[in-house]
Motif scaffolding. Structure first.
Motif, PDB file in Angstrom:
ATOM      1  N   VAL A 112      47.268  92.886 -17.680  1.00  0.00           N
ATOM      2  CA  VAL A 112      48.412  93.127 -16.828  1.00  0.00           C
ATOM      3  C   VAL A 112      47.987  93.335 -15.478  1.00  0.00           C
ATOM      4  N   CYS A 113      48.555  92.618 -14.470  1.00  0.00           N
ATOM      5  CA  CYS A 113      48.165  92.853 -13.321  1.00  0.00           C
ATOM      6  C   CYS A 113      49.557  93.584 -12.256  1.00  0.00           C
ATOM      7  N   TYR A 114      49.233  94.607 -11.531  1.00  0.00           N
ATOM      8  CA  TYR A 114      50.297  94.980 -10.629  1.00  0.00           C
ATOM      9  C   TYR A 114      50.397  93.836  -9.186  1.00  0.00           C
ATOM     10  N   ILE A 115      51.656  93.672  -9.051  1.00  0.00           N
ATOM     11  CA  ILE A 115      51.936  92.675  -7.846  1.00  0.00           C
ATOM     12  C   ILE A 115      51.081  92.903  -6.889  1.00  0.00           C
ATOM     13  N   ASN A 116      50.780  94.014  -6.610  1.00  0.00           N
ATOM     14  CA  ASN A 116      49.815  94.408  -5.441  1.00  0.00           C
ATOM     15  C   ASN A 116      48.539  93.957  -5.769  1.00  0.00           C
ATOM     16  N   SER A 117      48.191  92.743  -5.711  1.00  0.00           N
ATOM     17  CA  SER A 117      46.838  91.704  -6.114  1.00  0.00           C
ATOM     18  C   SER A 117      47.034  90.485  -5.515  1.00  0.00           C
ATOM     19  N   THR A 118      45.802  90.084  -5.441  1.00  0.00           N
ATOM     20  CA  THR A 118      45.843  88.539  -4.785  1.00  0.00           C
ATOM     21  C   THR A 118      46.214  87.464  -5.814  1.00  0.00           C
ATOM     22  N   ALA A 119      46.603  86.412  -5.159  1.00  0.00           N
ATOM     23  CA  ALA A 119      47.105  85.142  -6.103  1.00  0.00           C
ATOM     24  C   ALA A 119      46.028  84.810  -6.905  1.00  0.00           C
ATOM     25  N   ALA A 120      44.674  84.956  -6.513  1.00  0.00           N
ATOM     26  CA  ALA A 120      43.482  84.536  -7.418  1.00  0.00           C
ATOM     27  C   ALA A 120      43.284  85.696  -8.572  1.00  0.00           C
ATOM     28  N   VAL A 121      43.678  86.721  -8.237  1.00  0.00           N
ATOM     29  CA  VAL A 121      43.731  87.905  -9.556  1.00  0.00           C
ATOM     30  C   VAL A 121      44.949  87.668 -10.484  1.00  0.00           C
ATOM     31  N   LYS A 122      45.945  87.339  -9.578  1.00  0.00           N
ATOM     32  CA  LYS A 122      47.268  87.006 -10.669  1.00  0.00           C
ATOM     33  C   LYS A 122      46.872  85.766 -11.578  1.00  0.00           C
ATOM     34  N   ALA A 123      45.975  84.900 -10.848  1.00  0.00           N
ATOM     35  CA  ALA A 123      45.943  83.663 -11.764  1.00  0.00           C
ATOM     36  C   ALA A 123      44.798  84.025 -12.959  1.00  0.00           C
ATOM     37  N   GLU A 124      44.126  85.177 -13.027  1.00  0.00           N
ATOM     38  CA  GLU A 124      43.321  85.567 -13.751  1.00  0.00           C
ATOM     39  C   GLU A 124      44.070  86.507 -15.006  1.00  0.00           C
ATOM     40  N   SER A 125      45.206  86.762 -14.676  1.00  0.00           N
ATOM     41  CA  SER A 125      45.969  87.701 -15.551  1.00  0.00           C
ATOM     42  C   SER A 125      47.380  87.096 -16.638  1.00  0.00           C
ATOM     43  N   ASP A 126      47.445  87.859 -17.603  1.00  0.00           N
ATOM     44  CA  ASP A 126      48.364  87.275 -18.707  1.00  0.00           C
ATOM     45  C   ASP A 126      49.759  87.475 -18.071  1.00  0.00           C
ATOM     46  N   ILE A 127      49.977  88.643 -17.400  1.00  0.00           N
ATOM     47  CA  ILE A 127      51.542  88.885 -16.966  1.00  0.00           C
ATOM     48  C   ILE A 127      51.475  89.735 -15.627  1.00  0.00           C
ATOM     49  N   CYS A 128      52.181  89.596 -14.804  1.00  0.00           N
ATOM     50  CA  CYS A 128      52.358  90.644 -13.574  1.00  0.00           C
ATOM     51  C   CYS A 128      53.220  91.620 -13.740  1.00  0.00           C
ATOM     52  N   CYS A 129      53.266  92.653 -13.046  1.00  0.00           N
ATOM     53  CA  CYS A 129      54.341  93.662 -12.961  1.00  0.00           C
ATOM     54  C   CYS A 129      54.666  94.420 -11.637  1.00  0.00           C
ATOM     55  N   THR A 130      55.735  94.899 -11.379  1.00  0.00           N
ATOM     56  CA  THR A 130      56.011  95.897 -10.253  1.00  0.00           C
ATOM     57  C   THR A 130      56.083  97.147 -10.806  1.00  0.00           C
ATOM     58  N   SER A 131      55.983  98.135  -9.589  1.00  0.00           N
ATOM     59  CA  SER A 131      56.474  99.412  -9.909  1.00  0.00           C
ATOM     60  C   SER A 131      57.797  99.689 -10.797  1.00  0.00           C
ATOM     61  N   ALA A 132      58.486  98.563 -10.527  1.00  0.00           N
ATOM     62  CA  ALA A 132      59.933  98.862 -11.026  1.00  0.00           C
ATOM     63  C   ALA A 132      60.053  98.595 -12.351  1.00  0.00           C
ATOM     64  N   ASN A 133      59.170  97.655 -13.044  1.00  0.00           N
ATOM     65  CA  ASN A 133      59.227  97.094 -14.338  1.00  0.00           C
ATOM     66  C   ASN A 133      57.864  97.370 -15.241  1.00  0.00           C
ATOM     67  N   ALA A 134      56.989  98.133 -14.552  1.00  0.00           N
ATOM     68  CA  ALA A 134      55.605  98.055 -15.202  1.00  0.00           C
ATOM     69  C   ALA A 134      55.749  98.581 -16.641  1.00  0.00           C
ATOM     70  N   VAL A 135      56.560  99.623 -16.992  1.00  0.00           N
ATOM     71  CA  VAL A 135      56.570 100.110 -18.359  1.00  0.00           C
ATOM     72  C   VAL A 135      56.846  99.225 -19.403  1.00  0.00           C
ATOM     73  N   LYS A 136      58.036  98.435 -18.801  1.00  0.00           N
ATOM     74  CA  LYS A 136      58.930  97.371 -19.689  1.00  0.00           C
ATOM     75  C   LYS A 136      57.876  96.112 -19.984  1.00  0.00           C
ATOM     76  N   VAL A 137      57.257  95.799 -18.905  1.00  0.00           N
ATOM     77  CA  VAL A 137      56.274  94.661 -19.081  1.00  0.00           C
ATOM     78  C   VAL A 137      55.116  95.217 -19.968  1.00  0.00           C
ATOM     79  N   VAL A 138      54.329  96.207 -19.612  1.00  0.00           N
ATOM     80  CA  VAL A 138      53.448  96.496 -20.699  1.00  0.00           C
ATOM     81  C   VAL A 138      54.011  96.772 -22.288  1.00  0.00           C
ATOM     82  N   GLU A 139      55.335  97.155 -22.459  1.00  0.00           N
ATOM     83  CA  GLU A 139      55.777  97.100 -23.768  1.00  0.00           C
ATOM     84  C   GLU A 139      56.078  95.707 -24.197  1.00  0.00           C
ATOM     85  N   SER A 140      56.300  94.731 -23.344  1.00  0.00           N
ATOM     86  CA  SER A 140      56.596  93.405 -23.868  1.00  0.00           C
ATOM     87  C   SER A 140      55.445  92.581 -24.230  1.00  0.00           C
TER      88      SER A 140
END
Ligand code: 13P
Ligand code: SF4
Length: 304
Positions: A112-140
């Protein structure tokens, strides 16, 4: 031809119309930039807005990863970042190579990558999150083992709310790291009736002293509550402009005058005008990276 007798703001607004542009502004931007926005918000609100805009041009007043997220979502639009040096140091604390290596070490974890990351890091991640939805995303995420990058403090905060095995990358926000527990303790003594909100990028010892840890958008909404008359605010100072503007009669106390993000402050009215005149600097993501990064961002947007 732009009439030079117009004020700076009038020239921006005129050119914005001619270019069919929207101005998206983060809550930490200078007050005068917030005041010319079509939308002011947190990273989640900004990406949701970018995803649905029908404009030809997005002028992104924020930092690079935010403009990059807009470019990931809107490949046919021109995304302008009025100062190309406006980066986020935390986003640069992990490279895609480092993440690939870590994934090899933790093959059973979902990333899970925080949206405060580069596009290249997002591309290596399964899902992205922001501080507003981080808990919900990790639970999902179906997996109970998570590698969270790059913010160790947001990661730690999430781990207090979910029942999963979490691995953290040692990144952090230099601006929020300046906020110390003593700052909050001192202000709580001075304002005993005040509520305390902080951003989840703060250190765990700081979050432990707060009533709530919220995204900047969450802080804006919290301030509107009837029972909140005085609020101690533990995040970047730029948010105070909007809090005071939208809540006359309430008292907002910044936790620390040191909590300034110098990158956010690189965007000025002059640079916004110049950027619309010259139609640069443009933020674009190579298509191969964009498609993989978009999958992680789309998954997040579908979760919230
Ligand atoms: P928000 O998404 O809460 O606005 O946070 C963005 C950010 O960069 C915080 O430092
Ligand atoms: Fe990055 Fe921190 Fe600035 Fe937010 S406040 S943009 S996390 S450096």
């Amino acid at each position: 031809m732009i009439d030079k007798s117009l004020s700076l703001v009038e020239r921006i607004l005129k050119l914005k119309q001619e270019r069919n542009a929207v101005i998206l502004v983060h809550n930490y931007q200078l007050g005068e930039i917030q005041d010319i926005a079509d939308f002011v918000g947190d990273s989640l609100g900004l990406s949701q807005n970018a995803a649905k805009t029908k404009a030809d041009v997005i002028v992104f007043c924020g930092v690079h990863f935010m403009a990059e997220t807009a470019a990931i979502l809107c490949p046919d639009m021109t995304v302008l970042l009025p100062d190309r040096h406006a980066g986020c140091p935390m986003a640069n604390m992990i490279t895609p190579e480092q993440l690939r290596q870590k994934k090899k070490e933790l093959p059973s974890a979902s990333v899970v990558c925080y949206i405060n990351s580069t596009a290249a890091v997002k591309a290596e991640s399964d899902i992205c999150c922001t501080s507003a939805n981080a808990v919900k995303v990790v639970e999902s995420v179906a997996n109970d083992e998570i590698l969270f990058v790059p913010d160790q403090y947001l990661g730690h905060y999430i781990s207090t709310k979910v029942n999963k095995k979490m691995h953290f990358w040692p990144g952090y926000c230099p601006t929020h790291a300046r906020i110390q527990p003593q700052d909050i303790i001192r202000l709580k003594e001075e304002y005993p009736n005040a509520k305390v909100v902080v951003h989840p990028e703060c250190r765990p010892e700081v979050i432990a002293l707060a009533d709530e840890a919220l995204s900047t958008g969450g802080i804006i909404r919290y301030a509107q509550r009837e029972d909140v008359r005085e609020l101690i605010v533990g995040t970047e100072l730029g948010i105070i402009h909007r809090l005071r503007k939208e809540n006359p009669g309430k008292k907002f106390i910044p936790v620390s005058e040191q909590a300034v993000c110098p990158n956010m402050k690189l965007i000025t009215l002059e640079k916004v005008l110049w950027s619309l005149e010259e139609m640069r600097p443009v933020v674009k993501v190579p298509e191969r990276v964009r498609l993989r990064a978009k999958a992680a961002v789309d998954k997040m947007l579908a979760t919230v």
